[in-house]
Design an enzyme around this catalytic site. Sequence first.
Site, PDB file in Angstrom:
ATOM      1  N   ASP A  15       0.865  -1.182   0.000  1.00 20.21           N
ATOM      2  CA  ASP A  15       0.000   0.000   0.000  1.00 20.21           C
ATOM      3  C   ASP A  15       0.901   1.231   0.000  1.00 20.21           C
ATOM      4  O   ASP A  15       2.045   1.169   0.472  1.00 20.21           O
ATOM      5  CB  ASP A  15      -0.915   0.001   1.228  1.00 20.21           C
ATOM      6  CG  ASP A  15      -2.192   0.785   0.981  1.00 20.21           C
ATOM      7  OD1 ASP A  15      -3.263   0.166   0.849  1.00 20.21           O
ATOM      8  OD2 ASP A  15      -2.111   2.038   0.911  1.00 20.21           O
ATOM      9  N   ARG A  28     -18.902  -9.280   0.855  1.00 25.92           N
ATOM     10  CA  ARG A  28     -19.702  -8.306   1.609  1.00 25.92           C
ATOM     11  C   ARG A  28     -18.950  -7.923   2.862  1.00 25.92           C
ATOM     12  O   ARG A  28     -18.337  -8.784   3.500  1.00 25.92           O
ATOM     13  CB  ARG A  28     -21.041  -8.921   2.040  1.00 25.92           C
ATOM     14  CG  ARG A  28     -21.953  -9.317   0.931  1.00 25.92           C
ATOM     15  CD  ARG A  28     -22.956 -10.342   1.432  1.00 25.92           C
ATOM     16  NE  ARG A  28     -22.295 -11.571   1.867  1.00 25.92           N
ATOM     17  CZ  ARG A  28     -22.867 -12.541   2.586  1.00 25.92           C
ATOM     18  NH1 ARG A  28     -24.119 -12.419   2.979  1.00 25.92           N
ATOM     19  NH2 ARG A  28     -22.203 -13.625   2.930  1.00 25.92           N
ATOM     20  N   ASN A  86     -24.175  -5.507  -8.372  1.00 26.54           N
ATOM     21  CA  ASN A  86     -24.463  -4.442  -7.416  1.00 26.54           C
ATOM     22  C   ASN A  86     -25.656  -3.593  -7.859  1.00 26.54           C
ATOM     23  O   ASN A  86     -26.454  -3.149  -7.037  1.00 26.54           O
ATOM     24  CB  ASN A  86     -23.223  -3.575  -7.180  1.00 26.54           C
ATOM     25  CG  ASN A  86     -22.289  -4.198  -6.153  1.00 26.54           C
ATOM     26  OD1 ASN A  86     -22.579  -5.265  -5.627  1.00 26.54           O
ATOM     27  ND2 ASN A  86     -21.178  -3.550  -5.871  1.00 26.54           N
ATOM     28  N   LEU A 137     -34.897  -7.551   0.129  1.00 23.75           N
ATOM     29  CA  LEU A 137     -36.209  -6.894   0.049  1.00 23.75           C
ATOM     30  C   LEU A 137     -36.569  -6.318   1.416  1.00 23.75           C
ATOM     31  O   LEU A 137     -37.745  -6.255   1.761  1.00 23.75           O
ATOM     32  CB  LEU A 137     -37.278  -7.892  -0.405  1.00 23.75           C
ATOM     33  CG  LEU A 137     -37.329  -8.209  -1.899  1.00 23.75           C
ATOM     34  CD1 LEU A 137     -38.496  -9.167  -2.190  1.00 23.75           C
ATOM     35  CD2 LEU A 137     -37.495  -6.933  -2.750  1.00 23.75           C
ATOM     36  N   CYS A 162     -19.866   0.850  -1.856  1.00 27.31           N
ATOM     37  CA  CYS A 162     -19.997   0.127  -3.131  1.00 27.31           C
ATOM     38  C   CYS A 162     -21.285   0.432  -3.886  1.00 27.31           C
ATOM     39  O   CYS A 162     -21.246   1.005  -4.978  1.00 27.31           O
ATOM     40  CB  CYS A 162     -19.889  -1.365  -2.880  1.00 27.31           C
ATOM     41  SG  CYS A 162     -18.338  -1.805  -2.071  1.00 27.31           S
TER      42      CYS A 162
HETATM   43  C1  UGA Z   1     -22.071  -5.020  -1.555  1.00 23.86           C
HETATM   44  C2  UGA Z   1     -22.465  -6.333  -2.256  1.00 23.86           C
HETATM   45  O1  UGA Z   1     -23.500  -6.982  -1.519  1.00 23.86           O
HETATM   46  C3  UGA Z   1     -21.252  -7.260  -2.367  1.00 23.86           C
HETATM   47  O2  UGA Z   1     -21.596  -8.444  -3.079  1.00 23.86           O
HETATM   48  C4  UGA Z   1     -20.152  -6.518  -3.115  1.00 23.86           C
HETATM   49  O3  UGA Z   1     -18.974  -7.309  -3.239  1.00 23.86           O
HETATM   50  C5  UGA Z   1     -19.801  -5.250  -2.361  1.00 23.86           C
HETATM   51  O4  UGA Z   1     -20.978  -4.421  -2.267  1.00 23.86           O
HETATM   52  C6  UGA Z   1     -18.740  -4.529  -3.134  1.00 23.86           C
HETATM   53  O5  UGA Z   1     -19.014  -4.077  -4.254  1.00 23.86           O
HETATM   54  O6  UGA Z   1     -17.590  -4.520  -2.685  1.00 23.86           O
HETATM   55  P1  UGA Z   1     -21.674  -4.327   1.000  1.00 23.86           P
HETATM   56  O7  UGA Z   1     -21.409  -2.946   0.498  1.00 23.86           O
HETATM   57  O8  UGA Z   1     -20.774  -4.929   2.026  1.00 23.86           O
HETATM   58  O9  UGA Z   1     -21.677  -5.349  -0.228  1.00 23.86           O
HETATM   59  O10 UGA Z   1     -23.128  -4.268   1.605  1.00 23.86           O
HETATM   60  P2  UGA Z   1     -24.522  -5.030   1.403  1.00 23.86           P
HETATM   61  O11 UGA Z   1     -24.622  -6.149   2.352  1.00 23.86           O
HETATM   62  O12 UGA Z   1     -24.774  -5.312  -0.024  1.00 23.86           O
HETATM   63  O13 UGA Z   1     -25.517  -3.881   1.879  1.00 23.86           O
HETATM   64  C7  UGA Z   1     -25.564  -2.642   1.190  1.00 23.86           C
HETATM   65  C8  UGA Z   1     -26.566  -1.722   1.803  1.00 23.86           C
HETATM   66  O14 UGA Z   1     -27.889  -2.147   1.496  1.00 23.86           O
HETATM   67  C9  UGA Z   1     -26.513  -1.580   3.324  1.00 23.86           C
HETATM   68  O15 UGA Z   1     -26.615  -0.209   3.647  1.00 23.86           O
HETATM   69  C10 UGA Z   1     -27.714  -2.363   3.790  1.00 23.86           C
HETATM   70  O16 UGA Z   1     -28.212  -1.887   5.011  1.00 23.86           O
HETATM   71  C11 UGA Z   1     -28.696  -2.111   2.661  1.00 23.86           C
HETATM   72  N1  UGA Z   1     -29.758  -3.123   2.527  1.00 23.86           N
HETATM   73  C12 UGA Z   1     -29.433  -4.410   2.254  1.00 23.86           C
HETATM   74  C13 UGA Z   1     -31.082  -2.752   2.649  1.00 23.86           C
HETATM   75  O17 UGA Z   1     -31.415  -1.576   2.896  1.00 23.86           O
HETATM   76  N2  UGA Z   1     -32.061  -3.700   2.494  1.00 23.86           N
HETATM   77  C14 UGA Z   1     -31.765  -4.988   2.220  1.00 23.86           C
HETATM   78  O18 UGA Z   1     -32.708  -5.802   2.079  1.00 23.86           O
HETATM   79  C15 UGA Z   1     -30.426  -5.354   2.093  1.00 23.86           C
END
Ligand code: UGA
Length: 445
Positions: free
Chosen positions: A32, A157, A214, A256, A266
């Site tokens: 890094d 994630r 995504n 959902l 992301c």
């Molecule tokens: C997301 C993707 O899920 C990963 O597969 C991907 O690798 C990653 O981005 C990335 O591009 O690096 P992440 O950002 O860790 O992962 O978070 P998520 O678990 O996807 O949640 C994203 C947001 O959606 C959170 O703020 C969560 O609270 C929200 N969310 C999730 C909802 O509001 N409702 C849901 O039903 C699910």
Amino acid sequence: MALKISVVGTGYLGATHAACMAELGFEVIGLDIDQAKIDSLALGELPFHEPGLPELLRKHVATGRLRFTTNYAEVADWADIHFIGVGTPQRADGHGADLRYVDAAVRELAQRIHGDALIVGKSTVPVGTARRLAGLIAAEAHPDANISLAWNPEFLREGFAVADTMTPDRLVIGTQDKASEGLLREVYAKALGADTPLIVTDFETAELVKVAANAFLATKISFINAFAEVTETIGGDITTLADALGHDARIGRKFLNAGVGFGGGCLPKDIRALQARVSELGLTHTMGFLAEVDEINLRRRERVARVTLAMFGDDLVGKKIAVLGVTFKPDSDDVRDSPALDIAVRLYNAGAEVSVFDPKGNKNAAARFPRLNYVDGLTEAVTEADAVLLLTEWAEFKALTPEDLEQLVASRRIIDGRNVLDSAAWETAGWEIVSMGRRYAPLDG
Ligand code: UGA
């Protein structure tokens, strides 16, 4: 002899990948340009919160299988495979992705490698980037170098980073040659041995799989949140609606959950970068729906702020609001584009005294918005509060009962921004509770 692997960029993605590669038995070096980050990792200290990762890091720093450096020459000399895991944030001047770190990493390596090497992009990039980088490598490489490029997007994630890396649900490799595919099959031999689906494809498809995934997830969340706007207006229950939809296997229940919407490093930036890239290609309408997805998402934050104001006759001056959770999701200390932090700041700007408690996120949030009142515990946050807002569904907040809070708060009002509380129980206990996707009377007028 075991493959020697370098990982360039030791943020979330890179640090996880490096530690997991060491766990798989490879010799690994992480690079890094941030000396402080490297110093901390070299001591086995993870500069961010990710369950299970500190243990892996310490384990392999101790065995010597995992080392860290800021020196490109050392890395270029030593490793057979170089994974690129640097950030691709949103550009300051627009919606596109800022590729300067990816370009720099590839250039720094290309200028120093002699002999055979494989560079593997893992960062999320706009479609067309890998092909352009292949040209850059060809232009910058030494005559005695034989450098291949592959693109291998990462789907981990936050909060599940180790498990998602060790046992991914699929592996995608964009490549132009069989030798690169062979090397990556060796890297991922364990997952492939466990029948993990492997998709070997061209650069463009590999790049697009990542952003399409995504974009789909973001769309699913905004889809249910759009229906939340309807049930908030006419009545109905969004959770029941989502459950009923989810029984259709073609739709599925995951992603959902209506609430305050998505955030993080992301989903928001990826849907913006995808629109920007596709517009650049001349397809100005193609990803137009993602602008709606983004807007629906941002309206959730606005709504929670409006509901809070409505609870107090549109005047928050002198009101104490307790905000529970400030990270973009639980089990993370990441506050990038966090709906919870955004809402807390809106309420502060509207004149409220905002007390914030998050099990892991206070420090990062305070670095961005120092003026909120960050406290070290739930009790302190809710004591004498005029309203409690649950905005990130940490396990300890999900487990809250009316009895836990009723002796502490100044008045019994709670907004459940993640629909994780049993609203009937709170109503029975004499609370005014507002859930997402349910009608809230004071807004009617
Ligand atoms: C997301 C993707 O899920 C990963 O597969 C991907 O690798 C990653 O981005 C990335 O591009 O690096 P992440 O950002 O860790 O992962 O978070 P998520 O678990 O996807 O949640 C994203 C947001 O959606 C959170 O703020 C969560 O609270 C929200 N969310 C999730 C909802 O509001 N409702 C849901 O039903 C699910």
